[in-house]
Design a protein around this motif. Structure first.
Motif, PDB file in Angstrom:
ATOM      1  N   ILE A   1      30.278  60.860  59.715  1.00  0.00           N
ATOM      2  CA  ILE A   1      31.517  61.242  59.037  1.00  0.00           C
ATOM      3  C   ILE A   1      30.873  62.341  57.910  1.00  0.00           C
ATOM      4  O   ILE A   1      29.397  63.212  57.504  1.00  0.00           O
ATOM      5  CB  ILE A   1      31.857  60.364  58.305  1.00  0.00           C
ATOM      6  N   THR A   2      32.109  62.957  57.113  1.00  0.00           N
ATOM      7  CA  THR A   2      31.762  64.019  56.429  1.00  0.00           C
ATOM      8  C   THR A   2      31.658  63.170  55.042  1.00  0.00           C
ATOM      9  O   THR A   2      31.163  62.071  54.516  1.00  0.00           O
ATOM     10  CB  THR A   2      33.493  64.754  55.451  1.00  0.00           C
TER      11      THR A   2
ATOM     12  N   ALA B   1      31.344  59.835  53.449  1.00  0.00           N
ATOM     13  CA  ALA B   1      30.470  58.564  53.445  1.00  0.00           C
ATOM     14  C   ALA B   1      30.148  58.227  51.399  1.00  0.00           C
ATOM     15  O   ALA B   1      29.994  56.987  51.551  1.00  0.00           O
ATOM     16  CB  ALA B   1      29.027  59.150  53.785  1.00  0.00           C
ATOM     17  N   VAL B   2      30.130  59.391  50.787  1.00  0.00           N
ATOM     18  CA  VAL B   2      30.345  59.098  48.915  1.00  0.00           C
ATOM     19  C   VAL B   2      31.062  57.599  48.779  1.00  0.00           C
ATOM     20  O   VAL B   2      30.832  57.020  48.617  1.00  0.00           O
ATOM     21  CB  VAL B   2      30.002  60.222  48.561  1.00  0.00           C
TER      22      VAL B   2
ATOM     23  N   PRO C   1      24.936  61.960  49.979  1.00  0.00           N
ATOM     24  CA  PRO C   1      25.008  60.041  50.023  1.00  0.00           C
ATOM     25  C   PRO C   1      24.054  59.700  49.537  1.00  0.00           C
ATOM     26  O   PRO C   1      24.210  58.441  48.637  1.00  0.00           O
ATOM     27  CB  PRO C   1      25.773  59.635  51.399  1.00  0.00           C
ATOM     28  N   LEU C   2      22.504  60.225  50.019  1.00  0.00           N
ATOM     29  CA  LEU C   2      21.962  59.132  49.755  1.00  0.00           C
ATOM     30  C   LEU C   2      21.450  59.640  48.395  1.00  0.00           C
ATOM     31  O   LEU C   2      20.696  58.718  47.985  1.00  0.00           O
ATOM     32  CB  LEU C   2      20.584  59.947  50.563  1.00  0.00           C
ATOM     33  N   ALA C   3      21.049  60.818  47.390  1.00  0.00           N
ATOM     34  CA  ALA C   3      20.994  61.289  46.398  1.00  0.00           C
ATOM     35  C   ALA C   3      21.876  60.391  45.439  1.00  0.00           C
ATOM     36  O   ALA C   3      21.326  59.544  45.045  1.00  0.00           O
ATOM     37  CB  ALA C   3      21.132  62.714  46.316  1.00  0.00           C
TER      38      ALA C   3
ATOM     39  N   LEU D   1      29.335  67.238  57.659  1.00  0.00           N
ATOM     40  CA  LEU D   1      29.125  66.159  58.484  1.00  0.00           C
ATOM     41  C   LEU D   1      27.401  65.175  57.964  1.00  0.00           C
ATOM     42  O   LEU D   1      26.488  66.155  58.042  1.00  0.00           O
ATOM     43  CB  LEU D   1      29.543  66.467  59.505  1.00  0.00           C
ATOM     44  N   THR D   2      27.554  64.117  57.768  1.00  0.00           N
ATOM     45  CA  THR D   2      26.279  62.929  57.749  1.00  0.00           C
ATOM     46  C   THR D   2      26.215  61.822  57.927  1.00  0.00           C
ATOM     47  O   THR D   2      27.256  61.637  59.093  1.00  0.00           O
ATOM     48  CB  THR D   2      25.714  63.560  55.524  1.00  0.00           C
ATOM     49  N   THR D   3      25.937  61.523  58.388  1.00  0.00           N
ATOM     50  CA  THR D   3      25.109  60.137  58.604  1.00  0.00           C
ATOM     51  C   THR D   3      26.036  59.039  57.049  1.00  0.00           C
ATOM     52  O   THR D   3      25.639  59.171  56.266  1.00  0.00           O
ATOM     53  CB  THR D   3      23.792  59.682  59.707  1.00  0.00           C
ATOM     54  N   PRO D   4      26.471  57.376  57.536  1.00  0.00           N
ATOM     55  CA  PRO D   4      26.597  57.098  56.207  1.00  0.00           C
ATOM     56  C   PRO D   4      25.626  56.411  55.555  1.00  0.00           C
ATOM     57  O   PRO D   4      24.372  56.099  56.476  1.00  0.00           O
ATOM     58  CB  PRO D   4      27.048  55.767  57.326  1.00  0.00           C
ATOM     59  N   VAL D   5      25.654  55.764  54.649  1.00  0.00           N
ATOM     60  CA  VAL D   5      24.501  55.642  53.569  1.00  0.00           C
ATOM     61  C   VAL D   5      24.751  53.496  53.357  1.00  0.00           C
ATOM     62  O   VAL D   5      26.245  53.189  52.730  1.00  0.00           O
ATOM     63  CB  VAL D   5      24.058  56.119  52.277  1.00  0.00           C
TER      64      VAL D   5
END
Length: 537
Positions: free
Chosen positions: A14-15, A19-20, A148-150, A178-182
């Protein structure tokens, strides 16, 4: 034989934006305090309906509101600032959040990554260095995918005792990547104090002839109010408040209440005279404001300390310090066998009641505070930033319950008025009373607009003495003669009722006892914000 086709590892991407917001929702941070700029706009495209953007008109107001909200809700507040300029405007209240131990996750916009090699307009050249040393951690993620991880890591760091603000710088072109959910995780925030050292503290207090407890803001922050009362009663110890404490951590109408310690070494030693063991509980030992000399404690007195902050433990000049949860430490101490009964100290002499002032004199601040205490609900919340009146507040406006008093631990002005709004948002079932000096009000007067827009049922009291009165007190310390002019301290001709009206807040100016009592009675039940400008002596 045919084999089933594995789904692509990228199908669940997802974007960064999605994710954030998903992460923030899981962490309970659906209110975003901000004042947007161009580099922040990409974050808020398709803004979720279940989120609330809390707009303030200046960044110091943004952070002050978030600070009050975070303290009131016991969760980190999410802040969005505009690049270097917005962080710069907010630095005074970021410093205060650091001193208050308030968890804030601050994001700041940054110019697009492709522009950064060219020193672009509105870029933040050293974004992670700008807020230091007053954030616990700051980062600009190396890749957009890591944003999101940060933010997740920032949240956990902000919430770890001692709590405090953190900052994540986010380039404007990261949000559509695009990134993976956190997923939100459960992370322990409790550190149990060392059992052997706690035994030393307990034994010292058991053996004391005249123990004293000096409580700091960390007691109330850690929800240890009841344990502090039980512990003081067990030892029949006089309880003082540490200098410059931003919270009330002991009921000020309790028989063991001893008052407030000044931020001067010699006077602290004088006030603690006669005590043989001093227990600094959730407090530094000690916070000083002016130079001093000599010992930090009375002769033959021993210092013991329980703090949630390793830095506070490290800089204590003498004694035994234990680091860990204040509430858990007190519970462990209370689990020890009860000491021998001790005669309680004599109750502290209370300030005498003030007579109603004559109609022709300006209102004495002592009487104003006494009247406020008489009329306000006992569980109402005071948010204070009136430095010159603080000694009188200590005498005439006692605090009775946990989480009903907030001020700044930093000494920096501009926190109180916006923080009162944040507390009102975080505790909507309580009457919040902002008690602010006229000089302090002008540091963040734009907060009145947000109070009006949100129709917050608040009482706003402006103590108008037409000067930076606290500086007149310090002038004597620095060698000014009585009556000598102090340059740059006069504040004539400020119309706070006019400023309030221009931003949509009802207000009234009062100069007599009857007018103040009538206005206060109305302001304490107002359905929206009401301001009273009080012409005080």
């Amino acid at each position: 034989m045919d084999h089933p086709v594995s789904p692509s590892a990228h199908d669940d991407r997802i974007t960064v934006r999605e994710a954030v917001f998903r992460l923030l929702r899981d962490l309970g941070m659906t209110s975003i305090f901000g004042n947007p700029g161009s580099t922040e706009l990409p974050m808020f495209k398709d803004f979720p309906e279940d989120f609330d953007y809390v707009l303030a008109l200046q960044e110091c107001v943004v952070v002050g509101m978030a600070d009050g909200y975070a303290q009131a809700t016991h969760n980190a507040a999410f802040v969005n600032l505009h690049s270097a300029a917005g962080v710069g405007h907010a630095m005074g209240n970021i410093f205060t959040a650091h001193k208050n131990g308030t968890p804030l996750v601050i994001t700041a916009g940054q110019q697009a990554r492709s522009l950064q090699p060219f020193d672009p307009f509105l870029g933040s050249n050293q974004a992670t260095e700008l807020p230091k040393p007053y954030v616990k951690w700051s980062v600009e993620p190396a890749r957009a995918e890591d944003v999101p991880l940060a933010i997740a890591r920032a949240y956990y760091i902000a919430m770890m005792p001692p709590c405090g603000p953190v900052l994540v710088s986010v380039p404007s072109d990261d949000w559509d990547v695009l990134t993976t959910p956190v997923e939100a995780r459960r992370v322990s925030r409790q550190l149990r104090p060392d059992a052997d050292l706690l035994q030393d503290i307990g034994a010292a207090l058991d053996a004391a002839v005249a123990p004293a407890i000096v409580v700091g803001a960390a007691v109330d922050r850690d929800g240890a109010w009841n344990e502090a009362v039980a512990f003081a009663e067990r030892h029949q110890a006089r309880v003082y408040v540490a200098p410059m404490s931003g919270r009330c951590s002991f009921p000020e109408d309790h028989p063991l209440w001893g008052g407030f310690l000044p931020a001067m070494r010699e006077r602290i030693v004088e006030r603690l005279g006669g005590h043989d063991v001093v227990f600094a509980l959730g407090a530094p030992a000690f916070t000083y404001h002016v130079e001093g000399a000599g010992p930090h404690l009375p002769a033959h007195a021993r210092l013991v300390q329980l703090t949630d902050d390793p830095q506070v433990a490290a800089r204590a000049p003498v004694g035994t310090s234990v680091v860990g949860s204040i509430r858990q430490g007190l519970r462990d101490l209370l689990a020890r066998p009860a000491p021998a009964e001790r005669k309680p100290p004599a109750p502290r002499v209370r300030a005498p009641r003030q007579p109603v002032p004559d109609a022709e004199v300006r209102l004495p601040v002592d009487w104003v505070l006494q009247t406020l205490n008489d009329l306000r609900p006992r569980d109402s919340i005071i948010v204070e930033e009136a430095p010159s009146a603080r000694p009188r507040i200590h005498e005439h406006l006692p605090i009775y319950a946990s989480e009903t008093f907030y001020t700044m631990c930093s000494g920096g002005l501009g926190f109180g008025l916006p923080a009162a709004l944040g507390v009102a948002m975080g505790k909507p079932d309580k009457r919040v009373i902002a008690l602010i000096g006229d000089g302090s009000t002008m540091y963040a007067v734009q907060a009145l607009w947000t109070a009006a827009q949100r129709k917050l049922p608040m009482t706003l009291l402006i103590l108008k003495n037409q000067r930076y009165a606290a500086l007149h007190e310090f002038a004597r310390i620095f060698g000014y003669k009585p009556g000598e002019a102090v340059p740059g301290t006069a504040l004539p001709d400020i119309d706070f009722v006019g400023l309030a009206a221009a931003q949509g807040v009802d207000g009234v100016s009062v100069a007599t006892a009857g007018a103040f009592e009538d206005a206060l009675a109305r302001a304490l039940v107002s359905s929206g914000p009401m301001l009273i400008e009080i012409d005080i002596a």
